[in-house]
Design an enzyme around this catalytic site. Structure first.
Site, short mmCIF file in Angstrom:
data_model
loop_
_atom_site.label_atom_id
_atom_site.label_comp_id
_atom_site.label_asym_id
_atom_site.label_seq_id
_atom_site.Cartn_x
_atom_site.Cartn_y
_atom_site.Cartn_z
N ASP A 122 4.19 8.60 11.05
CA ASP A 122 3.97 7.22 10.61
C ASP A 122 3.00 6.50 11.56
OD1 ASP A 122 5.05 6.35 8.24
OD2 ASP A 122 7.05 5.97 9.07
N GLN A 181 12.77 6.14 7.28
CA GLN A 181 12.38 5.11 6.32
C GLN A 181 12.89 3.74 6.77
OE1 GLN A 181 10.41 5.66 3.50
NE2 GLN A 181 10.39 3.43 3.39
N LYS A 204 7.73 10.59 -1.52
CA LYS A 204 7.23 11.34 -0.35
C LYS A 204 7.66 12.80 -0.44
CE LYS A 204 7.04 7.19 2.48
NZ LYS A 204 7.72 6.25 3.35
#
Ligand code: NDP
Length: 297
Positions: free
Chosen positions: A120, A97, A53
């Site tokens: 997200d 995460q 990422k």
């Protein structure tokens, strides 16, 4: 029949190139897009995802901030970190995460992220916005799947679509997005009776289960479009430990009309859509006059 391969890696390259152009334009206009990624602990798979990422951001002109916190981080410490990033005007997207260590309540952490920075798309406000048909951030994996279907010109209106899996991050939002495109959607899960019969009805079959190669050729209608979200390790045999999907690619690709490979299908698109979401957050922030603190709902 030999299925057409839906090349998610190639499509992701195109999207990343478009993101780089958008990021450059925004930076020139005075707002460099910024993504903060928090990694708690040292889970090897999570470390790899986070590295990817950050690299994707660098290559696209998005500033990335990687915050590593030790595995014994308390929930309060993580919440304080998220709060500081919520208040930082140079940060447009925040990603924590998952999974988190057991002492931390994942849901509480997700809900602490400002919905305006929730790239997200997991915050309940964004999940609700998707449900009511006015989405702001789409979860990256289902968003990537929709882009693959769009790029392949798959007709969804009126199509029979079966989604196998009902998680909050893949199956449910995937079903919602397909419904919004006027597909007739069936969601299957571990308690579904006769999964194969449901799957065989599908014009478009999305597998998001987490079980290596469980969707076999007999479960697929000839000519169907098969999207394989799964990312599993091959449990045994000569290729033990290698990455594979939820779909038995060798068998199913002889029956399906089109299929995504693993690797090289949905995975790269998930990464690309994170960049898209970050850019959208930064563009909205810029258009709103760069307020110093994002408004939490
Ligand atoms: P979850 O474990 O959260 O959900 C799995 C779903 O599959 C559940 O709804 C479960 O049903 C259902 N399921 C389990 N066994 C069966 C079965 N035998 N028959 C029918 N349904 C079953 O997984 P995720 O949604 O997070 O991820 C799914 C897969 O996608 C994983 O392989 C994951 O690694 C991968 N993934 C890939 C991404 C990418 O970028 N390519 C991103 C995110 C995930 P129930 O609800 O009843 O338990």
């Amino acid at each position: 029949m030999t299925a057409k391969i839906l090349d998610g890696a190639a499509l992701a390259r195109t999207i990343r190139a478009q993101c780089a152009v958008r990021a450059a334009a925004l930076t020139k206009a005075g707002t460099q897009p910024g993504l903060a990624v928090i990694l708690v602990g040292e889970d090897p798979a999570s470390s790899v995802y986070v590295r990817h990422k950050v690299k994707d951001c660098e290559e696209s002109g998005i500033r990335s901030i990687l915050e590593r916190m030790p595995a014994d981080t308390t929930e309060a410490a993580l919440l304080a970190r998220v709060e500081a990033l919520n208040a930082d005007p140079s940060v447009h997207g925040i990603l924590v995460q998952l999974p988190l260590p057991p002492q931390i309540n994942e849901r509480r952490v997700i809900e602490s992220i400002s919905p305006d920075k929730d790239v997200d798309g997991f915050h309940v406000v964004n999940a609700g916005a998707l449900m009511t048909g006015e989405p702001r951030f789409l979860p990256c994996t289902p968003y990537g799947v929709m882009k693959i279907l769009e790029d392949a010109g798959v007709e969804l209106s009126g199509a029979e679509v079966v989604v196998v899996g009902r998680s909050n991050i893949v199956g449910k939002p995937q079903a919602m997005l397909l419904l919004q495109r006027n597909a007739t959607v069936t969601i299957c899960h571990s308690r579904t009776r006769d999964l194969a019969a449901h799957c065989r009805r599908a014009d478009v079959l999305v597998a998001a289960v987490g079980k290596a190669r469980m969707i076999t050729a007999e479960m697929v209608k000839p000519g169907a479009v098969v999207i394989d979200v799964g990312m599993n390790r091959i449990p045994d045999g000569p290729n033990v430990g290698k990455l594979c999907g939820d779909v038995d690619f060798d068998g199913v690709s002889k029956v399906a009309g089109a299929i995504t490979p693993v690797p090289g299908g949905v995975g790269p698109m998930t990464r690309a859509m994170l960049l898209v979401n970050t850019l959208e957050a930064a563009e909205r922030d810029h258009a709103a006059g760069n307020p110093p603190v994002a408004k939490a709902i």
